[in-house]
Design a protein around this motif. Structure first.
Motif, PDB file in Angstrom:
ATOM      1  N   HIS A  62      36.184 -35.903  -6.707  1.00 15.16           N
ATOM      2  CA  HIS A  62      35.775 -37.127  -8.172  1.00 15.16           C
ATOM      3  C   HIS A  62      36.978 -37.763  -8.421  1.00 15.16           C
ATOM      4  O   HIS A  62      36.180 -38.655  -9.051  1.00 15.16           O
ATOM      5  N   PHE A  63      38.000 -37.453  -9.015  1.00 17.67           N
ATOM      6  CA  PHE A  63      39.148 -38.751  -9.517  1.00 17.67           C
ATOM      7  C   PHE A  63      39.267 -40.171  -8.105  1.00 17.67           C
ATOM      8  O   PHE A  63      38.721 -41.680  -8.432  1.00 17.67           O
ATOM      9  N   SER A  76      42.728 -30.509 -21.790  1.00 23.22           N
ATOM     10  CA  SER A  76      41.172 -30.914 -21.723  1.00 23.22           C
ATOM     11  C   SER A  76      40.016 -29.422 -21.262  1.00 23.22           C
ATOM     12  O   SER A  76      39.585 -30.303 -19.757  1.00 23.22           O
ATOM     13  N   PRO A  77      39.894 -28.602 -21.864  1.00 24.58           N
ATOM     14  CA  PRO A  77      39.448 -27.104 -21.850  1.00 24.58           C
ATOM     15  C   PRO A  77      38.194 -27.310 -22.114  1.00 24.58           C
ATOM     16  O   PRO A  77      37.067 -28.700 -22.689  1.00 24.58           O
ATOM     17  N   ASN A  78      36.873 -26.380 -21.631  1.00 25.79           N
ATOM     18  CA  ASN A  78      35.642 -26.845 -21.712  1.00 25.79           C
ATOM     19  C   ASN A  78      35.121 -25.671 -22.779  1.00 25.79           C
ATOM     20  O   ASN A  78      35.343 -24.514 -22.931  1.00 25.79           O
ATOM     21  N   GLU A 113      33.796 -35.217 -24.113  1.00 26.33           N
ATOM     22  CA  GLU A 113      33.145 -35.702 -23.534  1.00 26.33           C
ATOM     23  C   GLU A 113      32.148 -36.227 -24.371  1.00 26.33           C
ATOM     24  O   GLU A 113      31.741 -37.503 -23.780  1.00 26.33           O
ATOM     25  N   GLY A 115      35.607 -30.743 -22.166  1.00 25.28           N
ATOM     26  CA  GLY A 115      34.515 -30.218 -21.768  1.00 25.28           C
ATOM     27  C   GLY A 115      33.326 -29.748 -23.535  1.00 25.28           C
ATOM     28  O   GLY A 115      32.956 -29.390 -22.804  1.00 25.28           O
ATOM     29  N   THR A 166      45.021 -32.873 -13.826  1.00 33.31           N
ATOM     30  CA  THR A 166      43.350 -31.919 -13.922  1.00 33.31           C
ATOM     31  C   THR A 166      43.972 -30.656 -12.219  1.00 33.31           C
ATOM     32  O   THR A 166      45.153 -31.084 -11.486  1.00 33.31           O
ATOM     33  N   GLN A 197      39.971 -31.299  -8.639  1.00 31.42           N
ATOM     34  CA  GLN A 197      38.843 -32.237  -8.729  1.00 31.42           C
ATOM     35  C   GLN A 197      39.037 -33.830  -7.540  1.00 31.42           C
ATOM     36  O   GLN A 197      38.996 -34.909  -8.494  1.00 31.42           O
ATOM     37  N   HIS A 218      44.063 -22.753 -16.848  1.00 31.62           N
ATOM     38  CA  HIS A 218      44.308 -24.468 -17.393  1.00 31.62           C
ATOM     39  C   HIS A 218      45.769 -24.680 -18.545  1.00 31.62           C
ATOM     40  O   HIS A 218      46.105 -26.072 -19.171  1.00 31.62           O
ATOM     41  N   TYR A 233      29.271 -36.094 -14.516  1.00 32.80           N
ATOM     42  CA  TYR A 233      31.303 -36.278 -14.955  1.00 32.80           C
ATOM     43  C   TYR A 233      31.789 -37.895 -14.504  1.00 32.80           C
ATOM     44  O   TYR A 233      32.630 -38.109 -16.029  1.00 32.80           O
ATOM     45  N   HIS A 271      40.936 -34.603 -23.242  1.00 32.95           N
ATOM     46  CA  HIS A 271      38.894 -35.156 -23.461  1.00 32.95           C
ATOM     47  C   HIS A 271      38.711 -33.471 -22.588  1.00 32.95           C
ATOM     48  O   HIS A 271      38.321 -33.131 -21.547  1.00 32.95           O
ATOM     49  N   ASP A 319      33.397 -40.388 -17.279  1.00 32.62           N
ATOM     50  CA  ASP A 319      34.389 -40.807 -17.004  1.00 32.62           C
ATOM     51  C   ASP A 319      34.846 -42.330 -17.130  1.00 32.62           C
ATOM     52  O   ASP A 319      35.657 -43.238 -17.667  1.00 32.62           O
ATOM     53  N   TYR A 365      45.609 -38.613 -15.616  1.00 38.83           N
ATOM     54  CA  TYR A 365      44.612 -37.963 -15.637  1.00 38.83           C
ATOM     55  C   TYR A 365      45.217 -36.534 -14.973  1.00 38.83           C
ATOM     56  O   TYR A 365      45.597 -36.740 -13.599  1.00 38.83           O
ATOM     57  N   ASP A 406      45.643 -38.098 -20.366  1.00 40.38           N
ATOM     58  CA  ASP A 406      43.879 -37.552 -20.063  1.00 40.38           C
ATOM     59  C   ASP A 406      44.455 -36.191 -19.746  1.00 40.38           C
ATOM     60  O   ASP A 406      45.566 -35.518 -18.535  1.00 40.38           O
TER      61      ASP A 406
HETATM   62  N1  ARG Z   1      37.193 -30.875 -18.677  1.00 40.32           N
HETATM   63  C1  ARG Z   1      37.496 -30.564 -17.336  1.00 40.32           C
HETATM   64  C2  ARG Z   1      37.747 -29.375 -16.378  1.00 40.32           C
HETATM   65  O1  ARG Z   1      38.054 -28.963 -16.975  1.00 40.32           O
HETATM   66  C3  ARG Z   1      38.874 -31.455 -17.154  1.00 40.32           C
HETATM   67  C4  ARG Z   1      38.688 -33.090 -17.444  1.00 40.32           C
HETATM   68  C5  ARG Z   1      39.765 -33.408 -16.686  1.00 40.32           C
HETATM   69  N2  ARG Z   1      39.482 -35.654 -17.605  1.00 40.32           N
HETATM   70  C6  ARG Z   1      38.759 -36.112 -17.266  1.00 40.32           C
HETATM   71  N3  ARG Z   1      38.782 -37.351 -18.019  1.00 40.32           N
HETATM   72  N4  ARG Z   1      38.094 -36.562 -16.264  1.00 40.32           N
HETATM   73  O2  ARG Z   1      37.406 -29.410 -15.571  1.00 40.32           O
END
Ligand code: ARG
Length: 577
Positions: free
Chosen positions: A347-348, A130-132, A266, A169, A340, A344, A141, A316, A167, A320, A338, A127
């Motif tokens: 979070h993980f 994964s940009p938004n 997502e 956002g 990132t 984060q 990124h 979030y 993945h 996940d 993952y 994973d």
């Molecule tokens: N979109 C998120 C960001 O830019 C990162 C996602 C990472 N992957 C995940 N499965 N949470 O912060």
């Protein structure tokens, strides 16, 4: 395909066998896993084993005694030329010259340069990037994209099946702000010309207003609720935002030569979120806290993980969880990675811990990296303080083109551009990949493009220089057949070079296993430096016939190794620079 072990593994197996011979019937020895590593200092040999110290206790013997018994057996081994005991009981190995020479022939003929296919039969879901959506991909990124892609390539090279999933956002609270902003101050002309930039402007301005104006925030919340409830107009707009962003992201991925197997985002899991809550409920894991639904992780010292907010929105972590259920069911992966940034981590930790409670036993790793710093700024879209990735890549190619124009003025323009692309993009990637991912990287053009330092251009130049020697050889000796010469390593520098080539698989494995592509970068830099010394001190074209062919075959393997290694980092190695 050949089945090859790394040299480290081959020696470790030999030590293991020698231990069993030296101590027959000894249970602790039978259950022991011997290990061998390369020596820090080449004067002590090529590889060393420190196991005798560890075995001393269980065998109730002095480490040196154990070492003596073991080396007695090991000396019979074809792989080694000498085995010596040093200090309190270290065993130092020097590889046999002929064994090493034969090994190079095997490496040359193997599709994976001798890399054992340790991943065969295993799946890794990766994973990354994964940009938004509706925010431009900024330089922050790039690390996830570049590191994730290198891990992708490294794992595939070791035989893993990799499922690379972007993945995105593409769902969540930012769309409330974007929709509200869009309705009030989007500039349609700008949207056509540069969609993501305009969407970002809308987002940033809307975000700022929401900080100053409570009613603006309420309006944004309302738009979000409407979107989540399936309001047609909002859904249509949302879709168009996603499409605009994806178009832009893909331009960047193409330039970076990055491809995904999946780009689910997502939103793909949106209708599975309620189920996540049901599952948590049925396992007795849900608690209410100040109106929100949470999983209590106090025991693990991780606080509480909010899975449903007071206003009914999902979080979030909920997405996940839905995502991991789906991935496990569809791909049965051994590992999920993952990639990132470091912010984060919590979070993980929380999400992994909840997943485990629900019964997911797949290995999950958060491969986090430090933020990248340009000298004067860090990056956050919210502050509108964005240096867009695209601008960075343009600048890299522009600088590289200047370099190529001055170093190879005779080169046709189209070739110059292609080389500049390889060098420019390669420099950006390498500046990132050559650092420990967990360190804070300060990017400078001087370092990234230094021709005399640890940079992509340095490695690309080393590679191109060998190709040009090989071309000169082909011109001068059109009848020559290096492929028919034996690998021969009589000169110490030659042996060093040969040994380093033979160690390539060790660099691949350590980089993949530790999720640190910088080990591959270190390896390549070291190999290129050794080559450079060799190039300066050993004659090839003027060497006597036979020796000359041998050397051509050796340096061609150096070039191929550099090219393969750079390829694993996603960096091209043109034949000319
Ligand atoms: N979109 C998120 C960001 O830019 C990162 C996602 C990472 N992957 C995940 N499965 N949470 O912060």
């Amino acid at each position: 395909m050949l089945k090859m072990n790394t040299i480290e593994q081959e020696l470790a197996d030999a030590v293991q066998a020698a231990l069993c011979t030296a101590f027959p019937g000894e249970e602790t020895v039978g259950a022991f896993a011997a290990s061998v590593v390369k020596t820090a200092d080449a004067r002590h040999g090529d590889y060393q084993c420190n196991d005798c110290m560890q075995l001393a206790k269980t065998l109730r013997l002095a480490p040196r005694m154990i070492a003596e018994k073991v080396t007695g057996v090991l000396r019979e081994n074809q792989v080694v030329e000498s085995v010596e005991i040093a200090g309190p009981g270290f065993i130092n190995f020097r590889l046999s010259q002929t064994w090493l020479e034969d090994r190079l022939a095997l490496v040359e003929s193997d599709a994976f340069r001798g890399t054992p296919q340790v991943g065969e039969g295993q799946t890794v879901v990766l994973d990354y990037s994964s940009p938004n959506v509706a925010k431009p991909m900024h330089i922050g990124h790039i690390r996830s994209t570049v590191i994730g892609n290198a891990l992708d390539r490294l794992h595939r090279y070791c035989g893993f099946r990799v499922v690379a999933d972007n993945h995105l956002g593409d769902w969540g609270t930012q769309f409330g702000l974007i929709l509200t902003g869009y309705r009030h101050f989007a500039d349609q002309e700008a949207l056509k010309a540069s969609p993501v930039q305009e969407l970002e402007r809308v987002y940033v301005e809307s975000y700022q207003r929401s900080k100053e104006d409570e009613s603006w925030l309420d309006a944004a919340r309302e738009e979000l609720v409407k979107l989540q409830a399936g309001d047609e107009e909002n859904l249509r707009l949302w879709k168009s935002f996603v499409e605009m962003s994806m178009g832009e992201f893909h331009k960047i991925y193409d330039r970076l030569d990055v491809r995904f197997d999946l780009e689910r985002g997502e939103s793909f899991y949106n209708d599975k979120l309620a189920e996540v809550l049901e599952t948590l409920q049925s396992k007795g894991l849900l608690e209410e806290s100040e109106g929100a639904q949470v999983v209590n992780l106090e025991e693990e010292k991780l606080g509480v993980c909010i899975v449903r907010k007071r206003d009914g929105g999902y979080n979030y972590a909920t997405t996940d969880l839905a995502t991991v259920f789906s991935r496990v069911e569809e791909f049965s992966p051994e590992t999920i990675l993952y990639v990132t940034d470091e912010r984060q981590q919590r979070h993980f930790q929380q999400f992994f811990s909840v997943a485990k409670k629900v019964g997911i036993d797949t290995r999950m790793e958060h491969v986090w990296f430090g933020l990248m710093r340009l000298p004067e700024a860090t990056f956050s879209t919210r502050q509108g303080n964005v240096i867009k990735l695209e601008a960075l890549l343009d600048e890299a190619e522009r600088r590289a083109l200047e370099m190529v124009e001055s170093s190879s003025p005779e080169m046709p323009e189209a070739t110059q551009r292609a080389v500049a692309k390889a060098v420019g993009i390669g420099s950006i990637k390498y500046a990132d990949l050559s650092q420990n991912p967990q360190s804070l990287v300060t990017f400078t053009w001087e370092k990234a493009m230094a021709l005399d330092g640890n940079s992509a251009p340095y490695l690309q130049y080393a590679h191109a220089r060998i190709r040009s020697v090989l071309d000169k050889y082909a011109d001068q000796f059109p009848e020559g057949k290096p492929e028919e010469a034996d690998f021969a390593l009589p000169e110490p520098l030659e042996r060093e070079l040969g040994l380093k080539i033979a160690r390539f698989p060790e660099a691949v494995l350590v980089a993949a296993r530790t999720y640190r592509p910088n080990f591959m970068a270190d390896y390549l830099f070291d190999l290129a430096q050794t080559y450079s010394t060799y190039h300066q001190s050993i004659p090839f074209l003027r060497a006597e016939p036979g020796v000359r062919e041998s050397r051509m075959r050796l340096i061609r393997l150096v070039a191929d190794t550099l090219k393969t290694g750079l390829g694993l980092l996603g960096i091209e190695a043109p034949d000319r620079i």
